[in-house]
Structure formats: structure tokens, C-alpha cells
Write a protein that holds these residues in place. Structure first.
Motif, PDB file in Angstrom:
ATOM      1  N   ALA A  57       0.859  -1.189   0.000  1.00 12.54           N
ATOM      2  CA  ALA A  57       0.000   0.000   0.000  1.00 12.54           C
ATOM      3  C   ALA A  57       0.890   1.233   0.000  1.00 12.54           C
ATOM      4  N   THR A  58       0.466   2.245  -0.720  1.00  9.93           N
ATOM      5  CA  THR A  58       1.261   3.467  -0.823  1.00  9.93           C
ATOM      6  C   THR A  58       0.338   4.649  -1.077  1.00  9.93           C
ATOM      7  N   PRO A 113       7.688  -8.459 -11.347  1.00  5.76           N
ATOM      8  CA  PRO A 113       6.548  -7.813 -12.016  1.00  5.76           C
ATOM      9  C   PRO A 113       6.212  -8.448 -13.360  1.00  5.76           C
ATOM     10  N   ARG A 114       7.218  -9.008 -14.035  1.00  7.96           N
ATOM     11  CA  ARG A 114       6.977  -9.626 -15.344  1.00  7.96           C
ATOM     12  C   ARG A 114       6.241 -10.951 -15.218  1.00  7.96           C
ATOM     13  N   ALA A 115       6.201 -11.510 -14.003  1.00  7.35           N
ATOM     14  CA  ALA A 115       5.482 -12.773 -13.789  1.00  7.35           C
ATOM     15  C   ALA A 115       3.993 -12.562 -13.572  1.00  7.35           C
ATOM     16  N   ILE A 116       3.560 -11.329 -13.416  1.00 12.22           N
ATOM     17  CA  ILE A 116       2.142 -11.043 -13.216  1.00 12.22           C
ATOM     18  C   ILE A 116       1.410 -11.195 -14.545  1.00 12.22           C
ATOM     19  N   HIS A 158       6.373   1.960  -7.407  1.00 10.65           N
ATOM     20  CA  HIS A 158       6.682   1.576  -6.027  1.00 10.65           C
ATOM     21  C   HIS A 158       6.345   0.109  -5.784  1.00 10.65           C
ATOM     22  N   PHE A 159       5.221  -0.342  -6.308  1.00  9.07           N
ATOM     23  CA  PHE A 159       4.813  -1.737  -6.115  1.00  9.07           C
ATOM     24  C   PHE A 159       5.803  -2.689  -6.790  1.00  9.07           C
ATOM     25  N   ASN A 169       5.086  -1.381 -16.115  1.00  5.64           N
ATOM     26  CA  ASN A 169       5.772  -2.239 -15.138  1.00  5.64           C
ATOM     27  C   ASN A 169       5.439  -3.728 -15.265  1.00  5.64           C
ATOM     28  N   CYS A 170       4.287  -4.068 -15.795  1.00  9.89           N
ATOM     29  CA  CYS A 170       3.866  -5.481 -15.878  1.00  9.89           C
ATOM     30  C   CYS A 170       3.457  -5.776 -17.314  1.00  9.89           C
TER      31      CYS A 170
END
Length: 423
Positions: free
Chosen positions: A188-189, A211-214, A199-200, A232-233
Motif C-alpha cells: 500500500a502506498t 513484475p513480469r510474472a504477473i 513503487h509496487f 511495469n507489468c
């Protein structure tokens, strides 16, 4: 057996510590247990820097720790902690006692008890029950959550949901990321822009995630969130939350009702006056008198009634068993809206906007039927924390709310047990 020997056994002090004195102060209703080290401590303790043999250098001033109550009486452990000095490197260090918790003011047993209460009730209430200041309890929560969160693993996470959560009144939000499979809060941010995804992503990498695995992201139709996912993803399929789509449909019906109320048609105004909550409910949730009134309104050629019918049909489309059937029904629904709005476009404008929104976000909406993801978990979490904030009369800053999010919904290993000291 003396009381000191009994407390020694109950506390599990072993051969390295002993209860030198126990006393009860009737005026304050407090039991004091004074503890001191034995010679066995220096045989077992090693230097935390190089593992060398140590000896007693000196003692600190008297310190105290809150312990579990003895019957109904408050209990405190007091001790002048010894400081050891290494025979090899000559460094001086304070010996960590086996009863000390992470917050230094409480014993491990008291912290476990307090954390159990804090899961179920506000901090202020726990402070009242335990007789401690809420600031001390918050420091304890921070210590345990920070230590446990640092050891949390996000490895293998592929399905993520994100939603915004109101921190205070006004434009003050948190972005909350959750693992939709394990149903736990990950991160959370503050803010709700594309930068929250940066940030995540960094947090995910710091916890053995990638992030690439999402592969799936459930979210609303926020433009900044979509940009953050793309940056990012890159392997993620965006799935627009069905509850967000249906909530938008409910808002559009309300806008149509307001527009129709502004017309100078007396009969329509009379029938629609005070009917706001009828259109926001589903038919099965209406009371008997509400059902009767809605039936009478629906018998009249009102534009609001037609918009409400469209909302119900859209809700039913989400019950479609396959993505193919859902695609076909959604296309028919959008054509229906545009066709009905041909002659009353200005009053049906909100419904046309809804249809256009669906067409502009087509793939993300249809992806719901492929993956079956929704933000129901995050929406439920938002409701829970709204209730918690009311009970706690708000949080001092976003740091408090984020910590409480991790504490209640992060599925962390609590109470956090630190690694054993050099003994």
C-alpha cells in the motif's frame, strides 16, 4: 517451594537467570518480579560480533517490562541488565534477556496477548483493557509488522488486484495491491497515479517477486493505473472489475432520473420524487412496499424506467457462462442503448456514455469471463477499514493505516519471533 522458585519455573528462565525477589504493592495493585543473571549466563553467552568468550562488564540501570497479569493484578518484570565485554575484541554489548519483546517495554507473552486483542478491536480499546498507553501499543505494532513484512515472500505471485482506499475526507487516497489468489494485502502506498505501480514493482522485487510474472491485474478503469500496468507489468492482462462497471451503470441511471426530474412534466416529477433509492437497489432487495411502487412506476413510459431496465440487463449479462456469449450479449446491449437514445439523446446521454465506456474498454471487460477475477476482496477490505477508522476515530497518518492493513490483512507471521541471540 518459595514464590521466587515458582515464578522462575513459570517464566522458564533456565540456568542463566533467577528471580531474586517477588513483591506485591497493594496500593498500586502491581506484582513486581526482580530478576538477575547467574554465573551460567556467562558460560553460555558469546560475543555477538566475533563469537568470543565474554565476561560481565557492568549493569544498566533498573529496567522494567510489562508482563501478563497475575490473577487480576498488573505484573512487571524488573532487572538491571548485565553488559558483557568480549575477551577477544573488547567490544561491550547489552545482553538481551529471553523475556524481552520487540518493543522493549513488554515481554514476549504480553505482546502476543496484546496482538491477539488488536486483531479484533481498536487500539484505544486495547489500551483501556490492558492499562497501557496507545502510543506504546502502536510502537509494538510497528515493530512486529515491520519485522514480519521484511521477511514476507512474494515469490510466484501472478494475479494481482489494485484499488484505491480513502485515507481522509477529500482527495487523499492510498493505492492497495493484493494477491487475489491468497487474498492478502501485498503493498500500500499514498496516491493513485501511475507512480504507485513503480513503487509496487520495486517492493515486489525486494520480496523475491517479479513484475513480469504477473499475468492478470484486476482493477477499475483508472487511466493512471492502466499506464502503470503497461510500464511495469508488460505480460499482464488487465481485467476491469465487474463491480466497478455495474456501479457506473447505477450512477448513470441516477443521472437519467435527475435529468427527467428537471423536465416540466408534472406527472413524471410526481412519480419520480423520492424514488432515488428504488433505482439503486436490485429487485430482489426491495421491500414489499418498494416493490409495489416500482411496479407502478415501471408501468409508465418513463425514461428512468428504461435506463433501470438496461442496468438490470447489463447485470444479467455478467451471469453469462462463456466469454463468447458475453461478447454477443454486450454488443447487442450497446446497440440497444444507442438505438433507444436516437430520439432522446440528451436525456439518455448518461447511458450512451456508459455504452461508450464499455466499447472503449472492451477487451478488459470481456477478460472477466476468461479469468473470473473481481475486486470483491479489496472492496470488502475497504468496508472493513471504514468501520475500523470510525471506531478508532481515524489514523494519525497514512503510515498508521498502512501498518494496520498489513497487520490485519497481510497474513504476516505474527507475533514476529526474532532470531535467538548469541547464547
Amino acid at each position: 517451594m518459595t514464590p521466587e522458585m515458582l515464578f522462575h519455573q513459570l517464566l522458564g528462565l533456565g540456568q542463566e537467570w533467577q528471580v531474586s525477589q517477588s513483591r506485591f504493592e497493594a496500593e498500586s495493585g502491581t506484582v513486581y518480579l526482580e530478576i538477575e543473571e547467574t554465573r551460567g549466563l556467562w558460560l553460555a553467552t558469546r560475543c555477538p560480533h566475533d563469537g568470543g568468550a565474554v565476561f560481565c562488564y557492568d549493569h544498566t540501570e533498573a529496567l522494567s517490562w510489562r508482563h501478563l497479569n497475575i490473577f487480576q493484578h498488573r505484573c512487571e518484570i524488573t532487572c538491571r541488565l548485565p553488559r558483557g565485554k568480549c575477551r577477544h575484541c573488547a567490544k561491550v554489548f547489552r545482553v538481551v534477556p529471553p523475556w524481552e519483546g520487540l518493543s522493549c517495554h513488554f515481554t514476549k507473552e504480553f505482546e502476543a496477548y496484546a496482538l491477539l486483542l488488536l486483531r479484533e478491536m481498536p487500539v484505544a480499546k486495547v489500551a483501556q483493557i490492558t492499562g497501557e498507553k496507545d502510543t506504546r501499543l502502536w510502537r509494538m505494532i510497528f515493530k512486529h509488522v515491520e519485522a514480519a513484512y521484511a521477511q514476507a515472500s512474494f515469490q510466484g505471485i501472478a494475479c494481482v488486484g489494485v484499488d484505491e482506499m480513502s485515507l481522509h475526507k477529500g482527495q487523499n487516497y492510498l493505492s492497495v495491491f493484493a494477491d487475489m489468489m491468497e487474498r492478502r494485502v501485498l503493498f500500500a502506498t499514498p496516491g493513485r497515479d501511475a507512480g504507485t505501480w513503480d513503487h509496487f514493482a520495486r517492493c515486489l522485487e525486494a520480496h523475491q517477486g517479479d513484475p513480469r510474472a504477473i499475468t492478470q491485474v484486476s482493477m477499475d478503469m483508472s487511466g493512471p493505473y492502466q499506464k502503470g500496468v503497461a510500464e511495469n507489468c508488460r505480460n499482464a492482462q488487465i481485467i476491469f472489475d465487474k463491480f466497478h462497471v455495474l456501479a457506473k451503470a447505477g450512477q448513470r441511471v441516477d443521472e437519467v432520473r435527475n435529468a427527467e426530474m428537471r423536465l416540466n412534466l408534472q406527472e413524471a416529477r410526481q412519480r419520480l420524487r423520492g424514488s432515488k433509492w428504488l433505482w439503486r437497489k436490485n429487485p430482489e432487495n426491495l421491500r414489499g412496499d418498494e416493490q409495489e411502487r416500482l411496479a407502478k412506476i415501471m408501468d409508465n413510459p418513463l425514461v428512468t424506467a428504461k435506463a433501470y431496465q438496461m442496468r438490470l440487463v447489463l447485470r444479467d449479462i455478467y451471469n453469462s457462462p462463456t466469454a463468447g456469449q458475453a461478447r454477443w450479449r454486450l454488443r447487442v446491449w450497446c446497440r440497444w442503448v444507442h438505438w433507444v437514445a436516437r430520439h432522446q439523446r440528451w436525456i439518455f446521454k448518461p447511458m450512451v456514455q456508459l455504452a461508450k465506456m464499455i466499447e472503449d474498454h472492451w477487451e478488459g471487460i470481456v477478460a472477466h469471463w476468461k479469468w473470473g477475477l473481481t475486486n470483491a476482496y479489496l472492496e470488502g477490505l475497504n468496508s472493513v477499514f471504514s468501520a475500523v477508522k470510525r471506531k478508532a476515530r481515524g489514523y494519525r497518518s497514512h503510515h498508521y493505516l498502512i501498518t494496520m492493513l498489513y497487520f490485519v490483512a497481510g497474513k504476516l507471521r505474527l507475533p514476529h519471533v526474532p532470531k535467538p541471540s548469541f547464547h
